[in-house]
Every structure is written in C-alpha cells, then in structure tokens.
Design a protein around this motif. Sequence first.
Motif, short mmCIF file in Angstrom:
data_model
loop_
_atom_site.label_atom_id
_atom_site.label_comp_id
_atom_site.label_asym_id
_atom_site.label_seq_id
_atom_site.Cartn_x
_atom_site.Cartn_y
_atom_site.Cartn_z
N THR A 417 -8.75 -33.25 3.00
CA THR A 417 -10.05 -32.62 3.25
C THR A 417 -10.43 -31.82 2.02
OG1 THR A 417 -9.04 -30.64 4.21
CG2 THR A 417 -9.61 -32.44 5.72
N GLU A 419 -10.72 -28.88 1.00
CA GLU A 419 -10.41 -27.48 1.30
C GLU A 419 -9.45 -26.91 0.27
OE1 GLU A 419 -10.62 -27.64 6.21
OE2 GLU A 419 -8.69 -27.59 5.17
N ALA A 431 -8.50 -20.92 4.66
CA ALA A 431 -9.04 -22.10 3.99
C ALA A 431 -10.51 -21.90 3.68
CB ALA A 431 -8.87 -23.34 4.87
N TRP A 432 -10.92 -22.42 2.50
CA TRP A 432 -12.31 -22.38 2.06
C TRP A 432 -12.73 -23.78 1.64
CZ3 TRP A 432 -8.80 -18.61 0.80
CH2 TRP A 432 -9.13 -17.29 1.14
N PRO A 433 -14.05 -24.03 1.61
CA PRO A 433 -14.50 -25.31 1.05
C PRO A 433 -14.21 -25.36 -0.44
CG PRO A 433 -16.37 -23.88 1.51
CD PRO A 433 -15.16 -23.22 2.12
N GLU A 434 -13.80 -26.52 -0.92
CA GLU A 434 -13.43 -26.66 -2.32
C GLU A 434 -14.61 -26.44 -3.25
OE1 GLU A 434 -11.59 -30.09 -5.32
OE2 GLU A 434 -11.57 -30.38 -3.14
N LEU A 446 -13.36 -21.08 6.17
CA LEU A 446 -13.49 -22.16 7.16
C LEU A 446 -12.62 -21.89 8.38
CD1 LEU A 446 -13.41 -25.27 4.78
CD2 LEU A 446 -15.41 -24.26 5.91
#
Length: 656
Positions: A417, A419, A431-434, A446
């Motif tokens: 994903t 992330e 977790a964060w969006p890349e 996230l």
Amino acid sequence: WLKRAAQGARGGGGADRARGAAACRRAGKAMTTGTAELEHFIGYGGKHANTVRYHPLRVETLIYTAAAAIIIEDVNDPHKQEFLRGHDAEVSAFDVSANGKLLASGQMGSPGRKGAVAPVVVWDFDNRQMYTEFSGLAHSVLCVRFSPDGRFLVATGANQMLFVWDVSTGEVVYSRRTESPCFMAVWGPMEAPSGNSRHPSYQLCTTFDSQVLVHQMIFDIRSMCYTMTSDPVQFPSTGLQRKHICGLVRDGYLLTGTAAGEMCIFSLTAKVYRTAVQICNNGVTSLTMSGDILYTAGGDGRVKALRGNDTHWDTLAENVLEGDIGSLTASADGHELVAGTRNGKLWRLLSSDLSATLQAATHTDEVTDIAFGKSSDAVCTCSRAGEVYLLDLSDYMPLASCPSKSAARSVVISASTAEVIAGYDDGFVRAWPERGRSRNGRQATLWELQAHRGGVTCVRESPDYIVTGGNDGAVRFWHRTTRELLTTFTNHRKPVADLLIDQALPNVAHSGSEDKLVVSYDLKLNKPSVQHFSQHSNITGLSQRKDKDKEVVSSSLDGKILFWDVDYADPTGCLESPPGATLRLRCVEVSPSGRYIAAGAEDAMLYIYDLASCRCIQQCEGHSGEVTKVRWSPDQKQLVTAGKDGCVVVWNFFEV
C-alpha cells in the motif's frame, strides 16, 4: 567456504579456513569490485545560532555547518557540495573573512580530549584545507569573528575566556577571563595609520549581561606589538540587563539583538546607549546588512527588512517563517537571503519582499532509521525528534513530512500500500500516505495502533502482516488489513534491535537483540522455529543474503558480521573487522545483488565488504557520530546512512 571456516572455528579446522580464504583471494583478483563516494550531506540541524553564511564574493556559494563538518554548497545545485573536516564535535560558531579567503570555526567541547577543550580552526577557503588551529577555549566556542582585513580573529568560549589572535603569526594579541560568558563580539571599522605608524588601528565591541565594552587595539611602537584598551558604554541610570545574542557595527553605531526581542543601539563615538527598538518575540537571533537595509531574524520566525539610523527605523517588509530562526545571511549581490531555522530547515528569501521558498529540510536529532520502497528515487528517514521525511533523491527536498511529539525509532515504506509506517517511543505504530499533503503541509494519520508498552524499537511489513519489536523484548505480529494482534513471542530479554522478514519464506520472520539471540519465527506454526545464540556477539542489526542459502546476516558490538542458517544452531560464517581495527558495529545491510555488505560502526565509519573476496574493500568517512543505519537503494547505485549526529549521508556506489 564460510561454512567450512565457521565449522573449523568450532572444531579446529584451521586448514579448511585457510584454503577457503585463499580461494576467495584468488577469485577476487579476476573480478570487479565496488567503491562508494560521498554524494550529498543532509544535516544542517539548526542547533547553533549564526552558523549559515553566504560567501562574501561568490553569489551562489552558501556555507553552513552540519554536525562536526562545514558544508560549502551551490544554492542552485544541491549536488555540488564540498566538505571541511577537522573537528571532533559539533561546530558551534563560524565566520568568513570579508575577502572570502579564510573561514574560522569553533566547536563544542571535545569528547576525546582532556578538559573538554574547544579548538578554533582557521581554514584556507581556496585550497579547502586547514590553515591553523587555536586553543584556549573550552566546553563551547560561543563566537568567532574576523577583523575587517582578516588579520585578527576574536573568539569567546563558555569557559569565560576571550582571545584575540593574529591569524598570520598565530600569536595571542589579547586574552582575559571575563566575569560572565561573552556571546557576542564584533569588529568596528579600521582606522588608517596615523603619524609615523605604519599599522592600522582596530575597534572591537564585546557584550555582557549588564555591560558593553568598546576596545581600541593600537600598535605600540615601544613594545612593537598591538595593545588593547577598553571603555564601557554608558547605560541609563536605571540600568539595562540584557543578553546580547548577535550584532554588527554600522555608521558609528553598534546594533545588537537581545534575548528580549529588542534591537539595542549604542553610539560608539559618544560610547553611550541610545535606544531599544522592539523587533519580535523570543529574541532577536541574527542581524545582517545588505546595502543600506538591515535584516533582522527572530526566535518567533519573524524576518524584517528595516531602513533607518540612530533611534529611527522604518519597516520595509516582513515575513514569518515556520520555526524559530537561528541564522540569517545576505548574498553577495544583495538579491537573496538564506535563513536557517531551529527545526532544521533552510529557507531562501527574496530581499525585495522577503517571500520565502524551502531550500532544505534536515533532522534536528539522532536519525534512527532509513527505508526505501520499490523506487530508488525516494528514501524515508526518521529521527529521535519525531520527524519522518520522505526525501526526493534528485534534489534532496521533502516529498512528505510526518512530524510527531514522540521519538520515531523505525520506519518502513509499505510494499503493498502507499503508506509510510513508523514505530515510536510512546508505543504506537502510525501510518501516513506516502505522497500528498494536507492543508497545513503535514500528512494526515491514516491509522495507528498501540503495539508495545515500553516503546516500539522496530517495525517491518509484508502484504500479509506487520511485525513489531519493542523495548519490552516482545515481538508481535499484526494482521495487515484489520491490524488485529495475531501472536506475541517473548524470547528476548533485552529490547529488540532489528527485525527481518524472510525473502524466501514470507511466513518466517527473524529478530535480533543485544541479548545475543537471533530468533526465527514461523507464523504458520505459530512458534519460534530456531533460536541462535552467539556467546560473545551482542546483535545490533539484521539483513539477509541473496544467494541460494538465504542466510541471515547479523552485525554485533564485537565487530563481527555473522551468518546464520536455519539448519544450524551456530553461525555458519563470519567476517572479521578489518586488520588493526576494533569495531562496534551498529547496523548491516546486504546489497540488492547480494555481493556486497555495508555496515555502520560506532567510530562513525561506513565499512563495505565484498563477499567475492571476503574482505573489507572500503572504509568511508562521512559522519561525526556513530552510524545508526545503512540502506542500499533498490538499484544498488546509492547507499544512504544515518548517524547519531543527526545527519543523513548519500553515497554513490560504482563497480569498477
């Protein structure tokens, strides 16, 4: 031969080990080998005030400190960097002579020299080498300044000593112990020789909490040397208690920035205090002139452009940057400024309206982990200050940032994903969006899960599960989608140092710890499949070979790189430290091709081993503190190392 060597080590077998080593040497003669060269240094940090300077003559040359190194960089091309090394602790103060030919840098107290001495080094800028070194200061150098002609250098230290040196001869012109530390010393204009003297006179100003002194340095014909006289500046009858942080002399006036957020103005002709102008909150940290415009920087992130004289000053432009400003410098042509902030960022500002663009973003504390995703174009780093940066390796600018109040210990870019997943000292995994930014420039979380009570030391991810290690010694497996706890193992008695998901068997993971254990877990069987014990090796890092045996590789504090096979309880091979070196290794990584091994050590060096010749082929100097992590890019063209000095170093790797 590594297995035979290890078996020989356990039961005699010296002949086997010698034959194996000889075979490796013969094979290595006919093969190419690799070499690494330092490509880029990311490490401004922003810890110390006024440690960023434009070159006084070269418009595009910016000079700043990064831990114990000095970086000379082209502001328009981040790939053009040069380095000056000669300190063994962080550089805390530096200056550039008016003609641009000399640099002076002072450091924090030396960790390896008696008395925490803090030497001042003078550099030959054109030849990029050390010119001379001065001693006498200790614990920290607070200020260094060249005289207008570059002949003399004044420096002050945390040991309350003040020195003036003749740079050309190395002689001490003046020294004394002051009543309190002197944080600011600045030269006034030179006076031409008068009468029969052939020597110019100099003016020097020093500031203390409740006193400002104006010194005259005049050549005495009788003693054939310079002598110094001092006069105090007259303060109001009510007194003026201020900590002066920065300053400059302009048109017969001394202008100083104070910790109270004021700019104090003193007449050097009358030697009297004139007024104080409120500039900002949280202290005026830097002052710089360009033409007739004075630029000020504050601890509240405020930059101002002022024009005026004596007691009257008008504000021409103003801007507020992200974070407290510690340094401000104007380019040689006056068109641009660069500001360095305490949160490790460098900003370029147009002098006309003070509009700002980000020039660089760096960590402000120990860098704890590095991660690549599928691409070699970006790398993710995290630090003890809670910063997580996804950096573009083409220009070293952040693609995304994920700050946190808790220290970040481990980071991984998800392969399944988009992330970025990080583990923290507060026991959470987040977790964060890349890619992509929120409105305030920071990534939105996230998801998060509380994984360990004593803090997360390591996190790794596969398409099926997430595995975490903690300060509590536990290794926990979590469902990748629902993030439910699957199982917990408590084989370790000390914090988990590293985790590794097996390349050949995705249901198997490995953990290492300074309790000397390397443990392999089979998630299908829900139990540890094998527990390796190394009698003398405290495990600090794990990786895996790429050849048919897929052996686990570990680094340890005794300087050995050990190889482990699930079919053997004891190590199946060993790479020793280079001859004459006693290493304490902190991390290890096998290259994508499987031929090379990179290892970082507490001596701040990066060591590269060639498995074709079974020897160390290169020792790379870059960091000024222990190397905490090393990672290869997926295409093997670069190495990235992280250090306790707060720096990230990018290395180019070639096979020749």
